[in-house]
Write an enzyme that holds these catalytic residues in place. Structure first.
Site, mmCIF file in Angstrom:
data_model
loop_
_atom_site.group_PDB
_atom_site.id
_atom_site.type_symbol
_atom_site.label_atom_id
_atom_site.label_comp_id
_atom_site.label_asym_id
_atom_site.label_seq_id
_atom_site.Cartn_x
_atom_site.Cartn_y
_atom_site.Cartn_z
ATOM 1 N N TRP A 189 5.221 -0.567 -11.679
ATOM 2 C CA TRP A 189 4.160 -0.008 -10.849
ATOM 3 C C TRP A 189 3.790 1.352 -11.425
ATOM 4 C CZ3 TRP A 189 4.117 4.611 -7.978
ATOM 5 C CH2 TRP A 189 2.883 4.857 -7.358
ATOM 6 N N GLU A 230 2.969 -4.735 -10.252
ATOM 7 C CA GLU A 230 2.623 -4.479 -8.846
ATOM 8 C C GLU A 230 1.269 -3.775 -8.721
ATOM 9 O OE1 GLU A 230 5.452 -1.956 -6.881
ATOM 10 O OE2 GLU A 230 4.410 -2.057 -4.949
ATOM 11 N N LYS A 232 -2.132 -2.174 -6.525
ATOM 12 C CA LYS A 232 -2.333 -1.272 -5.390
ATOM 13 C C LYS A 232 -3.824 -1.065 -5.171
ATOM 14 C CE LYS A 232 -0.546 3.002 -3.485
ATOM 15 N NZ LYS A 232 0.673 3.767 -3.324
ATOM 16 N N ASP A 263 3.001 -5.998 -2.557
ATOM 17 C CA ASP A 263 3.486 -4.997 -1.602
ATOM 18 C C ASP A 263 2.488 -5.015 -0.449
ATOM 19 O OD1 ASP A 263 3.541 -2.426 -0.253
ATOM 20 O OD2 ASP A 263 4.828 -1.676 -1.858
ATOM 21 N N HIS A 266 -0.299 -2.477 0.168
ATOM 22 C CA HIS A 266 -1.241 -2.207 -0.922
ATOM 23 C C HIS A 266 -2.551 -2.970 -0.847
ATOM 24 C CE1 HIS A 266 2.022 -0.496 -3.839
ATOM 25 N NE2 HIS A 266 2.016 0.072 -2.650
ATOM 26 N N HIS A 290 7.305 -6.759 -2.082
ATOM 27 C CA HIS A 290 7.747 -5.457 -1.612
ATOM 28 C C HIS A 290 7.415 -5.443 -0.129
ATOM 29 C CE1 HIS A 290 8.194 -2.552 -5.269
ATOM 30 N NE2 HIS A 290 9.069 -3.533 -5.258
ATOM 31 N N ASP A 298 -0.816 3.248 3.424
ATOM 32 C CA ASP A 298 0.389 2.749 2.743
ATOM 33 C C ASP A 298 1.540 3.718 3.000
ATOM 34 O OD1 ASP A 298 2.038 1.370 0.944
ATOM 35 O OD2 ASP A 298 1.360 2.598 -0.741
ATOM 36 N N ASP A 300 4.644 3.335 4.105
ATOM 37 C CA ASP A 300 6.030 2.945 3.830
ATOM 38 C C ASP A 300 6.987 3.280 4.970
ATOM 39 O OD1 ASP A 300 6.137 1.656 1.081
ATOM 40 O OD2 ASP A 300 4.989 3.459 0.631
ATOM 41 N N ASP A 330 10.550 -2.138 0.271
ATOM 42 C CA ASP A 330 10.015 -0.894 -0.285
ATOM 43 C C ASP A 330 9.484 -0.002 0.835
ATOM 44 O OD1 ASP A 330 8.976 1.121 -1.790
ATOM 45 O OD2 ASP A 330 7.260 -0.002 -2.557
HETATM 46 C C1 RNT Z 1 4.053 2.628 -4.645
HETATM 47 C C2 RNT Z 1 4.692 1.311 -4.882
HETATM 48 C C3 RNT Z 1 6.019 1.339 -5.574
HETATM 49 C C4 RNT Z 1 6.923 2.461 -5.094
HETATM 50 C C5 RNT Z 1 8.326 2.409 -5.657
HETATM 51 C C6 RNT Z 1 9.071 3.662 -5.369
HETATM 52 O O1 RNT Z 1 2.947 2.567 -3.858
HETATM 53 O O2 RNT Z 1 4.799 0.626 -3.676
HETATM 54 O O3 RNT Z 1 6.619 0.108 -5.481
HETATM 55 O O4 RNT Z 1 6.993 2.490 -3.715
HETATM 56 O O5 RNT Z 1 8.280 2.105 -6.977
HETATM 57 ZN ZN ZN Z 2 5.915 -1.220 -3.710
#
Ligand code: RNT
Ligand code: ZN
Length: 422
Positions: A189, A230, A232, A263, A266, A290, A298, A300, A330
């Site tokens: 990523w 990955e 986004k 993810d 994203h 993720h 986003d 998290d 994640d």
């Molecule tokens: C960032 C991505 C990625 C990170 C990690 C820490 O938006 O989701 O996966 O969260 O690599």
């Molecule tokens: Zn991620």
């Protein structure tokens, strides 16, 4: 505290209830053995890593907010936390490492210089503790990433620096996979993107493709390394364009037969990752998830048992694709007990899969195929109040880990005795 007997009794009653719907709870629990959760190492220290003693997350468009006491500041503390988490959740775990979590022995090792020796103590630890490992290049929190571009940078020196870093990460990941005899998912990523509307998206995307081609020119056996990319949609400071978009990486993954990482933070807020799974699985062999929780962006947040992850798990189970999906977590919330954050998130993800496995899918499908949409809707609603929590409790008891609320006081004790003293 629930006694063993009462857990068993409750399970037997639950089993009867599910049986009348033609759902076999024992079979569902047997399938839970196939569900391995790859826990991310970065919740325990707010994505700081161990390159320098007080390393902190910077840049990359991601942010950990909060300053709850007790974050892991050394490898020893991080391992202690992860081992603690393992005692509090049922099922198999892997540990997902980022390149900045190497065992650098207080020496400055730049990203384009990392080697397998910096991860040997992790491999030895994983072997001893029964963890599989996964890996990630770290293309943020670094002066060479300050302008927002890494693998897609127009500055050739900068681009080459990150190509070298990611190449080394793949080499390290493949060696970890070889030593553990268990394939390592290496997920790429990058934060690359721009705050304001750019005029040259195309060159950055062409550069990203060029960099990835250079990186993947080296081949490693699939039994040791699974490559993943990955995508986004946007990040802080990259609101207007992210180079590694979903279309970019989906195309790249299909063309190059590698994994795509989804993810669920994203995408546009009304897009469902659950809906994407059966589309993408027509074209790629394997996926990486993720699993996260975005709140308005986003963000998290800690994963909870919400509609979004339920749909993700249901779609995988309904497509009989458990073996083709690698489940990673994640999130990084620095505002609460970090061990608690892991346990809540891991349990929520497991619960989502168990809930999906306890679905009378054949009956529902038959309703659907005969146009009985009321019956399908009613049955899906009824499943939400079936005693799946009782089945999960039993799963915990059988695996000799705390049942129900028991883990809360154990974590409080760990906070008092370990975390508060850091
Ligand atoms: C960032 C991505 C990625 C990170 C990690 C820490 O938006 O989701 O996966 O969260 O690599
Ligand atoms: Zn991620």
């Amino acid at each position: 505290m629930a006694t063993k007997e009462s857990i068993k009794k409750a399970y037997q009653l639950a089993r009867e209830q599910y049986k009348s719907l033609k759902v076999d709870t024992d079979a569902a629990l047997a399938k839970m053995k196939d569900i391995t959760i790859s826990m991310h190492c970065w919740q325990s220290d707010d994505v700081g890593g161990f390159e320098t003693p007080d390393a902190e997350l910077s840049g990359g468009g991601i942010q950990a907010t909060g300053n709850y006491p007790g974050k892991a500041r050394t490898i020893a503390q991080l391992r202690q936390d992860i081992e603690k988490v393992k005692t509090l959740v049922p099922g198999k775990l892997r540990l997902n490492l980022h390149a900045i979590y190497g065992d650098f022995q207080n020496k400055k090792v730049d990203r384009d210089k990392i080697e397998i020796k910096h991860f040997q103590s992790w491999i030895d630890w994983a072997k001893k503790k029964g963890f599989g490992l996964d890996f990630n290049p770290t293309c943020f929190s670094h002066p060479m990433a300050e302008d927002g571009f890494t693998l897609s940078s127009k500055n050739e020196k900068q681009r080459k620096f990150w190509v070298e870093h990611v190449k080394r990460c793949r080499k390290i990941a493949a060696e970890i996979g070889r030593q553990l005899n268990n394939p390592v998912v290496n997920n790429i990523w990058i934060p690359d993107g721009s705050k304001d509307t750019p005029v040259d998206r195309n060159t950055h995307r062409a550069l990203l493709k060029k960099s990835l081609d250079e990186i993947f020119a080296v081949k490693y056996p699939k039994k040791y390394l699974k490559d993943s990319v990955e995508s986004k949609l946007f990040g802080i400071g990259s609101e207007s364009m992210v180079v590694g978009s979903h279309e970019f990486y989906l195309g790249y993954a299909i063309q190059n037969k590698i994994l795509i990482c989804l993810d669920n933070g994203h995408f546009h807020p009304t897009e469902q990752v659950g809906d994407k799974i059966s589309s993408i699985l027509q074209f790629v062999d394997e996926l990486l998830l993720h699993v996260t929780r975005g709140v308005r962006w986003d963000s998290d947040h800690v994963v909870i048992f919400n509609d979004e992850i339920q749909l993700i798990a249901q779609e995988i189970v309904r497509a009989k694709a458990l073996k083709r999906v690698n489940i990673g977590l994640d999130y990084f919330d620095a505002s609460l007990n970090r061990i608690g954050a892991y346990v809540v998130g891991i349990r929520a993800a497991q619960l989502a899969f168990l809930f999906a496995l306890l679905e009378p899918t054949d009956t529902l499908r038959a309703y659907e195929e005969t146009g009985r949409t009321f019956e399908r809707l009613a049955s899906l609603e009824l499943m939400k109040t079936k005693p799946f929590g009782v089945v999960y409790d039993y799963y915990c008891a059988v695996n000799k880990v705390p049942v129900g609320e028991e883990y809360i006081s154990i974590i409080q004790k760990y906070e008092k005795e370990v975390l508060k003293k850091r």
